[in-house]
Design a protein around this motif. Sequence first.
Motif, PDB file in Angstrom:
ATOM      1  N   ILE A   6      14.674 -14.982  -1.570  1.00 53.55           N
ATOM      2  CA  ILE A   6      14.706 -14.483  -2.940  1.00 53.55           C
ATOM      3  C   ILE A   6      13.500 -14.996  -3.740  1.00 53.55           C
ATOM      4  CG2 ILE A   6      16.028 -14.515  -5.089  1.00 53.55           C
ATOM      5  CD1 ILE A   6      18.564 -14.655  -3.280  1.00 53.55           C
ATOM      6  N   VAL A   7      13.374 -16.318  -3.821  1.00 52.56           N
ATOM      7  CA  VAL A   7      12.329 -16.896  -4.666  1.00 52.56           C
ATOM      8  C   VAL A   7      11.077 -17.241  -3.852  1.00 52.56           C
ATOM      9  CG1 VAL A   7      11.796 -18.815  -6.220  1.00 52.56           C
ATOM     10  CG2 VAL A   7      14.074 -17.794  -6.265  1.00 52.56           C
ATOM     11  N   GLU A   8      11.278 -17.764  -2.665  1.00 58.30           N
ATOM     12  CA  GLU A   8      10.142 -18.231  -1.853  1.00 58.30           C
ATOM     13  C   GLU A   8       9.060 -17.161  -1.597  1.00 58.30           C
ATOM     14  OE1 GLU A   8      10.862 -20.991   1.589  1.00 58.30           O
ATOM     15  OE2 GLU A   8       9.985 -19.336   2.703  1.00 58.30           O
ATOM     16  N   PRO A   9       9.454 -15.924  -1.260  1.00 58.89           N
ATOM     17  CA  PRO A   9       8.402 -14.933  -1.003  1.00 58.89           C
ATOM     18  C   PRO A   9       7.490 -14.707  -2.215  1.00 58.89           C
ATOM     19  CG  PRO A   9      10.531 -14.120  -0.254  1.00 58.89           C
ATOM     20  CD  PRO A   9      10.798 -15.362  -1.042  1.00 58.89           C
ATOM     21  N   VAL A  10       8.040 -14.873  -3.406  1.00 60.46           N
ATOM     22  CA  VAL A  10       7.235 -14.658  -4.619  1.00 60.46           C
ATOM     23  C   VAL A  10       6.401 -15.905  -4.922  1.00 60.46           C
ATOM     24  CG1 VAL A  10       7.333 -14.083  -7.079  1.00 60.46           C
ATOM     25  CG2 VAL A  10       9.049 -13.164  -5.517  1.00 60.46           C
ATOM     26  N   ARG A  11       7.046 -17.053  -4.936  1.00 61.34           N
ATOM     27  CA  ARG A  11       6.336 -18.263  -5.352  1.00 61.34           C
ATOM     28  C   ARG A  11       5.354 -18.779  -4.301  1.00 61.34           C
ATOM     29  NH1 ARG A  11      10.901 -22.006  -8.320  1.00 61.34           N
ATOM     30  NH2 ARG A  11      10.638 -21.137 -10.407  1.00 61.34           N
ATOM     31  N   SER A  12       5.617 -18.474  -3.046  1.00 61.81           N
ATOM     32  CA  SER A  12       4.767 -19.036  -1.994  1.00 61.81           C
ATOM     33  C   SER A  12       3.331 -18.511  -2.078  1.00 61.81           C
ATOM     34  CB  SER A  12       5.357 -18.753  -0.613  1.00 61.81           C
ATOM     35  OG  SER A  12       5.477 -17.371  -0.418  1.00 61.81           O
ATOM     36  N   ILE A  13       3.174 -17.403  -2.793  1.00 65.76           N
ATOM     37  CA  ILE A  13       1.829 -16.832  -2.985  1.00 65.76           C
ATOM     38  C   ILE A  13       0.925 -17.842  -3.701  1.00 65.76           C
ATOM     39  CG2 ILE A  13       0.585 -14.992  -4.234  1.00 65.76           C
ATOM     40  CD1 ILE A  13       3.258 -13.329  -3.742  1.00 65.76           C
ATOM     41  N   LEU A  14       1.533 -18.710  -4.519  1.00 65.02           N
ATOM     42  CA  LEU A  14       0.750 -19.697  -5.280  1.00 65.02           C
ATOM     43  C   LEU A  14       0.347 -20.901  -4.436  1.00 65.02           C
ATOM     44  CD1 LEU A  14       3.078 -19.800  -8.452  1.00 65.02           C
ATOM     45  CD2 LEU A  14       0.965 -18.484  -8.210  1.00 65.02           C
ATOM     46  N   ILE A  15       0.880 -20.993  -3.220  1.00 68.29           N
ATOM     47  CA  ILE A  15       0.674 -22.197  -2.401  1.00 68.29           C
ATOM     48  C   ILE A  15      -0.257 -21.888  -1.233  1.00 68.29           C
ATOM     49  CG2 ILE A  15       1.850 -23.941  -0.986  1.00 68.29           C
ATOM     50  CD1 ILE A  15       4.377 -23.213  -2.772  1.00 68.29           C
ATOM     51  N   PRO A  16      -1.403 -22.585  -1.167  1.00 65.49           N
ATOM     52  CA  PRO A  16      -2.363 -22.279  -0.110  1.00 65.49           C
ATOM     53  C   PRO A  16      -1.762 -22.448   1.292  1.00 65.49           C
ATOM     54  CG  PRO A  16      -3.288 -23.845  -1.693  1.00 65.49           C
ATOM     55  CD  PRO A  16      -1.849 -23.668  -2.050  1.00 65.49           C
ATOM     56  N   PHE A  17      -1.833 -21.396   2.089  1.00 59.31           N
ATOM     57  CA  PHE A  17      -1.409 -21.413   3.494  1.00 59.31           C
ATOM     58  C   PHE A  17       0.073 -21.781   3.681  1.00 59.31           C
ATOM     59  CE2 PHE A  17      -5.985 -22.364   3.430  1.00 59.31           C
ATOM     60  CZ  PHE A  17      -6.451 -21.279   4.157  1.00 59.31           C
ATOM     61  N   PHE A  18       0.903 -21.299   2.785  1.00 54.59           N
ATOM     62  CA  PHE A  18       2.326 -21.652   2.878  1.00 54.59           C
ATOM     63  C   PHE A  18       2.923 -21.248   4.227  1.00 54.59           C
ATOM     64  CE2 PHE A  18       6.830 -20.729   2.508  1.00 54.59           C
ATOM     65  CZ  PHE A  18       7.309 -21.899   1.947  1.00 54.59           C
ATOM     66  N   ASP A  19       2.689 -20.009   4.633  1.00 54.81           N
ATOM     67  CA  ASP A  19       3.306 -19.517   5.873  1.00 54.81           C
ATOM     68  C   ASP A  19       2.834 -20.317   7.086  1.00 54.81           C
ATOM     69  OD1 ASP A  19       4.637 -17.615   4.411  1.00 54.81           O
ATOM     70  OD2 ASP A  19       3.134 -16.062   4.748  1.00 54.81           O
ATOM     71  N   GLU A  20       1.544 -20.647   7.082  1.00 59.30           N
ATOM     72  CA  GLU A  20       0.989 -21.422   8.200  1.00 59.30           C
ATOM     73  C   GLU A  20       1.616 -22.813   8.239  1.00 59.30           C
ATOM     74  OE1 GLU A  20      -0.684 -19.590   6.087  1.00 59.30           O
ATOM     75  OE2 GLU A  20      -2.131 -18.350   7.155  1.00 59.30           O
ATOM     76  N   LEU A  21       1.732 -23.427   7.057  1.00 53.64           N
ATOM     77  CA  LEU A  21       2.322 -24.775   6.993  1.00 53.64           C
ATOM     78  C   LEU A  21       3.754 -24.771   7.518  1.00 53.64           C
ATOM     79  CD1 LEU A  21       1.179 -25.955   3.442  1.00 53.64           C
ATOM     80  CD2 LEU A  21       0.366 -26.876   5.621  1.00 53.64           C
ATOM     81  N   LYS A  22       4.460 -23.722   7.178  1.00 50.84           N
ATOM     82  CA  LYS A  22       5.865 -23.628   7.592  1.00 50.84           C
ATOM     83  C   LYS A  22       5.955 -23.580   9.124  1.00 50.84           C
ATOM     84  CE  LYS A  22       9.795 -21.179   5.905  1.00 50.84           C
ATOM     85  NZ  LYS A  22      10.239 -20.025   5.146  1.00 50.84           N
ATOM     86  N   ILE A  23       5.102 -22.787   9.727  1.00 52.98           N
ATOM     87  CA  ILE A  23       5.107 -22.687  11.195  1.00 52.98           C
ATOM     88  C   ILE A  23       4.758 -24.046  11.815  1.00 52.98           C
ATOM     89  CG2 ILE A  23       3.921 -21.621  13.178  1.00 52.98           C
ATOM     90  CD1 ILE A  23       3.623 -19.085  11.327  1.00 52.98           C
ATOM     91  N   ILE A  24       3.728 -24.685  11.261  1.00 55.09           N
ATOM     92  CA  ILE A  24       3.298 -25.978  11.809  1.00 55.09           C
ATOM     93  C   ILE A  24       4.415 -27.023  11.664  1.00 55.09           C
ATOM     94  CG2 ILE A  24       1.660 -27.895  11.457  1.00 55.09           C
ATOM     95  CD1 ILE A  24      -0.348 -25.670  10.535  1.00 55.09           C
ATOM     96  N   ALA A  25       5.067 -27.025  10.505  1.00 52.35           N
ATOM     97  CA  ALA A  25       6.146 -27.998  10.276  1.00 52.35           C
ATOM     98  C   ALA A  25       7.281 -27.778  11.279  1.00 52.35           C
ATOM     99  CB  ALA A  25       6.666 -27.884   8.842  1.00 52.35           C
TER     100      ALA A  25
END
Length: 298
Positions: free
Chosen positions: A226-245
């Motif tokens: 709900i919120v993450e797809p919108v707000r994650s745009i503000l965070i550099p490389f959010f999707d990549e970080l998530k995969i790495i974590a």
Amino acid sequence: EEIKIFAPATVANLSCGFDVLGCCLESIGDEMLLRKNTTGEIRITKISGQELPMEADKNVAGVAVRALLKELNSQQGFDIEIYKKIKAGSGIGSSAASSAGAVFAVNKLLNEPFSPEELIPFAMEGERLASGNAHADNVAPALLGGFNLIRSYEPLEVIHLPTPQDLRMVILHPLIEVKTMDSRSIIRQSISLQKAVKQWGNLGAFVSALYSNDYDLLGRSLKDEIVEPVRSILIPFFDELKIIARESGALGFGISGSGPSVFAMCKGEASAKQTGAAIQKYYQEKEIDFDLHLSKIG
Ligand code: HSE
């Protein structure tokens, strides 16, 4: 008469619980010193570490203390010194630490007319000033410790939840400032029933997992469409970080509060260090400035 306190940082939302779930970080936080004065005024006498308003009515600590004193019909004055270690706009409850810390300290200096739970609404007034919305998912864990669920806002009902002992939080703060007010304004006001079903399934499961010490279930529940797809745009490389974590063994990964900090929830110290090292390495390669913290739930 004076008191020196530690005002902890907090992680709100925890993916599945926008505005209703948060936890307290044991080893990250501000220091505050409060003392009674004889002027009848609330004065912010010192702030170090951050540029924040010194005017009591424009400072979240001053506003929260004023709300408390109003309830008591008290004319007592206080001097407030704030030693900020939590950066404003970092997403780990900087304003909440100041609001909650101030009312906690004033309550102590007044011989505790209020229980910690009763202090929450006063601290929420600080959040209203900071973000335009009096949410409790940072101030409740800052005052009560551990995990907290806001079952209801009207009337306010906060449920203190248990903490599985091996949980560790890794906090990565990309050094950009995101104002909660701004990152709230980009969220859509309505959601589909399909998304709501997923979200309440995850939130219920997350709470259940805290009680049953089911670390894998905790990880599976840390989801937010709900919120993450919108707000994650503000965070550099959010999707990549998530995969790495996730690849480095973290149970789950998400945005801390309104960002830009992100959190990785891990089982055990070694896992937290491993995840911390992996996401840190990625940001270093991308030449993004950041702070990294590891903490227990406090
Ligand atoms: N629940 C709040 C939000 C927390 O996400 O806007 C802000 O720290």
